[in-house]
Design a protein around this motif. Sequence first.
Motif, PDB file in Angstrom:
ATOM      1  N   VAL A 119      33.036  19.139  25.592  1.00 33.86           N
ATOM      2  CA  VAL A 119      33.307  17.761  26.006  1.00 33.86           C
ATOM      3  C   VAL A 119      34.687  17.786  26.641  1.00 33.86           C
ATOM      4  O   VAL A 119      35.698  17.945  25.965  1.00 33.86           O
ATOM      5  CB  VAL A 119      33.251  16.796  24.800  1.00 33.86           C
ATOM      6  CG1 VAL A 119      33.459  15.369  25.262  1.00 33.86           C
ATOM      7  CG2 VAL A 119      31.930  16.936  24.076  1.00 33.86           C
ATOM      8  N   GLY A 120      34.710  17.641  27.975  1.00 39.20           N
ATOM      9  CA  GLY A 120      35.939  17.869  28.703  1.00 39.20           C
ATOM     10  C   GLY A 120      36.723  16.607  29.018  1.00 39.20           C
ATOM     11  O   GLY A 120      36.526  15.544  28.428  1.00 39.20           O
ATOM     12  N   ALA A 121      37.632  16.764  29.980  1.00 38.15           N
ATOM     13  CA  ALA A 121      38.591  15.706  30.320  1.00 38.15           C
ATOM     14  C   ALA A 121      37.900  14.420  30.741  1.00 38.15           C
ATOM     15  O   ALA A 121      38.327  13.322  30.393  1.00 38.15           O
ATOM     16  CB  ALA A 121      39.511  16.201  31.431  1.00 38.15           C
ATOM     17  N   ALA A 122      36.792  14.555  31.498  1.00 37.64           N
ATOM     18  CA  ALA A 122      36.102  13.361  31.982  1.00 37.64           C
ATOM     19  C   ALA A 122      35.447  12.590  30.848  1.00 37.64           C
ATOM     20  O   ALA A 122      35.041  11.446  31.026  1.00 37.64           O
ATOM     21  CB  ALA A 122      35.049  13.755  33.010  1.00 37.64           C
ATOM     22  N   ALA A 129      40.345   9.279  21.279  1.00 36.86           N
ATOM     23  CA  ALA A 129      39.445  10.228  20.647  1.00 36.86           C
ATOM     24  C   ALA A 129      37.978   9.880  20.864  1.00 36.86           C
ATOM     25  O   ALA A 129      37.101  10.699  20.591  1.00 36.86           O
ATOM     26  CB  ALA A 129      39.723  10.304  19.144  1.00 36.86           C
ATOM     27  N   ASP A 130      37.696   8.688  21.357  1.00 42.40           N
ATOM     28  CA  ASP A 130      36.310   8.277  21.536  1.00 42.40           C
ATOM     29  C   ASP A 130      35.647   9.064  22.664  1.00 42.40           C
ATOM     30  O   ASP A 130      36.252   9.299  23.720  1.00 42.40           O
ATOM     31  CB  ASP A 130      36.228   6.782  21.848  1.00 42.40           C
ATOM     32  CG  ASP A 130      36.751   5.941  20.688  1.00 42.40           C
ATOM     33  OD1 ASP A 130      36.634   6.400  19.541  1.00 42.40           O
ATOM     34  OD2 ASP A 130      37.290   4.843  20.943  1.00 42.40           O
ATOM     35  N   VAL A 131      34.398   9.446  22.438  1.00 44.18           N
ATOM     36  CA  VAL A 131      33.639  10.187  23.446  1.00 44.18           C
ATOM     37  C   VAL A 131      32.974   9.195  24.392  1.00 44.18           C
ATOM     38  O   VAL A 131      32.268   8.279  23.965  1.00 44.18           O
ATOM     39  CB  VAL A 131      32.566  11.074  22.790  1.00 44.18           C
ATOM     40  CG1 VAL A 131      31.803  11.863  23.852  1.00 44.18           C
ATOM     41  CG2 VAL A 131      33.197  12.016  21.779  1.00 44.18           C
ATOM     42  N   GLY A 135      30.111  12.151  28.018  1.00 49.16           N
ATOM     43  CA  GLY A 135      30.265  13.219  27.050  1.00 49.16           C
ATOM     44  C   GLY A 135      29.076  13.311  26.099  1.00 49.16           C
ATOM     45  O   GLY A 135      28.714  14.387  25.643  1.00 49.16           O
ATOM     46  N   ARG A 136      28.458  12.171  25.820  1.00 45.30           N
ATOM     47  CA  ARG A 136      27.274  12.195  24.951  1.00 45.30           C
ATOM     48  C   ARG A 136      26.133  12.950  25.616  1.00 45.30           C
ATOM     49  O   ARG A 136      25.363  13.651  24.948  1.00 45.30           O
ATOM     50  CB  ARG A 136      26.856  10.765  24.613  1.00 45.30           C
ATOM     51  CG  ARG A 136      27.926  10.011  23.825  1.00 45.30           C
ATOM     52  CD  ARG A 136      27.634   8.537  23.757  1.00 45.30           C
ATOM     53  NE  ARG A 136      28.811   7.799  23.310  1.00 45.30           N
ATOM     54  CZ  ARG A 136      28.950   6.485  23.422  1.00 45.30           C
ATOM     55  NH1 ARG A 136      27.981   5.768  23.972  1.00 45.30           N
ATOM     56  NH2 ARG A 136      30.057   5.901  22.994  1.00 45.30           N
ATOM     57  N   ASP A 137      26.015  12.789  26.924  1.00 47.93           N
ATOM     58  CA  ASP A 137      24.990  13.556  27.638  1.00 47.93           C
ATOM     59  C   ASP A 137      25.230  15.060  27.491  1.00 47.93           C
ATOM     60  O   ASP A 137      24.284  15.851  27.332  1.00 47.93           O
ATOM     61  CB  ASP A 137      24.966  13.171  29.120  1.00 47.93           C
ATOM     62  CG  ASP A 137      24.525  11.733  29.345  1.00 47.93           C
ATOM     63  OD1 ASP A 137      23.851  11.180  28.445  1.00 47.93           O
ATOM     64  OD2 ASP A 137      24.853  11.168  30.404  1.00 47.93           O
ATOM     65  N   SER A 173      43.752  15.829  18.081  1.00 49.22           N
ATOM     66  CA  SER A 173      42.708  16.860  18.252  1.00 49.22           C
ATOM     67  C   SER A 173      41.707  16.816  17.098  1.00 49.22           C
ATOM     68  O   SER A 173      40.499  17.021  17.287  1.00 49.22           O
ATOM     69  CB  SER A 173      43.337  18.252  18.347  1.00 49.22           C
ATOM     70  OG  SER A 173      43.959  18.629  17.128  1.00 49.22           O
ATOM     71  N   GLU A 174      42.200  16.524  15.900  1.00 49.42           N
ATOM     72  CA  GLU A 174      41.286  16.412  14.762  1.00 49.42           C
ATOM     73  C   GLU A 174      40.372  15.203  14.911  1.00 49.42           C
ATOM     74  O   GLU A 174      39.173  15.279  14.583  1.00 49.42           O
ATOM     75  CB  GLU A 174      42.099  16.322  13.466  1.00 49.42           C
ATOM     76  CG  GLU A 174      42.846  17.611  13.139  1.00 49.42           C
ATOM     77  CD  GLU A 174      43.812  17.443  11.973  1.00 49.42           C
ATOM     78  OE1 GLU A 174      43.871  16.311  11.407  1.00 49.42           O
ATOM     79  OE2 GLU A 174      44.512  18.410  11.624  1.00 49.42           O
ATOM     80  N   ARG A 175      40.933  14.090  15.409  1.00 47.21           N
ATOM     81  CA  ARG A 175      40.097  12.898  15.600  1.00 47.21           C
ATOM     82  C   ARG A 175      39.038  13.144  16.667  1.00 47.21           C
ATOM     83  O   ARG A 175      37.903  12.660  16.559  1.00 47.21           O
ATOM     84  CB  ARG A 175      40.956  11.689  15.988  1.00 47.21           C
ATOM     85  CG  ARG A 175      41.915  11.241  14.905  1.00 47.21           C
ATOM     86  CD  ARG A 175      42.344   9.789  15.093  1.00 47.21           C
ATOM     87  NE  ARG A 175      42.881   9.535  16.414  1.00 47.21           N
ATOM     88  CZ  ARG A 175      44.172   9.707  16.762  1.00 47.21           C
ATOM     89  NH1 ARG A 175      45.037  10.169  15.853  1.00 47.21           N
ATOM     90  NH2 ARG A 175      44.582   9.437  17.974  1.00 47.21           N
ATOM     91  N   ARG A 176      39.390  13.890  17.706  1.00 50.90           N
ATOM     92  CA  ARG A 176      38.410  14.201  18.741  1.00 50.90           C
ATOM     93  C   ARG A 176      37.279  15.067  18.178  1.00 50.90           C
ATOM     94  O   ARG A 176      36.097  14.846  18.490  1.00 50.90           O
ATOM     95  CB  ARG A 176      39.092  14.896  19.920  1.00 50.90           C
ATOM     96  CG  ARG A 176      39.897  13.932  20.779  1.00 50.90           C
ATOM     97  CD  ARG A 176      40.643  14.609  21.894  1.00 50.90           C
ATOM     98  NE  ARG A 176      41.285  13.606  22.757  1.00 50.90           N
ATOM     99  CZ  ARG A 176      42.198  13.876  23.678  1.00 50.90           C
ATOM    100  NH1 ARG A 176      42.573  15.137  23.877  1.00 50.90           N
ATOM    101  NH2 ARG A 176      42.716  12.919  24.404  1.00 50.90           N
TER     102      ARG A 176
END
Length: 225
Positions: A119-122, A129-131, A135-137, A173-176
Motif C-alpha cells: 500500500v503505497g504513497a497514493a 494512517a487511513d487506507v 489502497g483497498r483494491d 508507521s504502527e498505525r498504518r
Amino acid sequence: MRLLKITALGTLFLAVSGCANFRDRRWGPCALGGAFIGGALGGVGGGLGVDMAEKPPVSKHDIVAGVGAGTAGGAVLGALLGHMLCDPEKEAPPPPPVAQAPPPPPPAPPARGTKIATVGAANFDFNRADVKPEGRDVLDHAVKVMRDNPDLHVTVEGHTDSVGSVAYNQKLSERRAEAVKRYLVRQGIEPSRISTVGFGKSRPVASNDTEEGRAQNRRAEVVAD
C-alpha cells in the motif's frame, strides 16, 4: 436308420450355419417358442419320415428314434430361427467415460519474505494512517492469496517518510500497519494470521530529499512469514 443319420447331420449343419450368422441378440421368448414349435413339428416329421423311408415292416424302435431325432433337430432349428427373427438385440455397451484432465495443482504458497501487497504513497495521505479506497483494491490481492493459502501468516510492516520526529513516525508507521490489518480482518482473514510492526522512517526505499521520494517511503507492506 440312414434317414435318422441324415436328419441328425442335417440338423447339425443347419444349427452350425445358423449360429455363424447370428446377430448380436439376447436369448429370449422367441427362441423358446421357436424351440417348442420346431420340436413338435420335427417330431411329427421325423416319425413320418422314418415310416415312409424305411422298408416295411418298420419297427417301433425306428419310429421312436425318428421322432426323437426330429424333435431334437426341430427344436434346435426352431430356437435358432426364433432367436434370429425376433429376439431383442443386445444393447450396445455405453461408451467409456471421457477421461477428465486432473485439475491444475494449486499455486505454491508465497515464500517467506515475499511481499504480497504494498500500500503505497497514493494510498496514504500525508501524516495519516487511513487506507484510501485505492489502497483497498491493492489489499484485495493479499486477501485472495491468504484465502487460497489458509496456513499462510503475514506481517504488515508500516513505514513513513522522514518528516517529523523519530517517535512520531514510529507511532504513525504502527498505525498504518494496524489500519491494513483491520481491512484484512474485515475481509474475513483471521486476526491470528496477521502480525504488525512499525519501522518508522528507518527503512526508506527512496530519498527523503524529494517529495517523490518521501511519497514512496509512506507505505505499508504485507509480507509472507
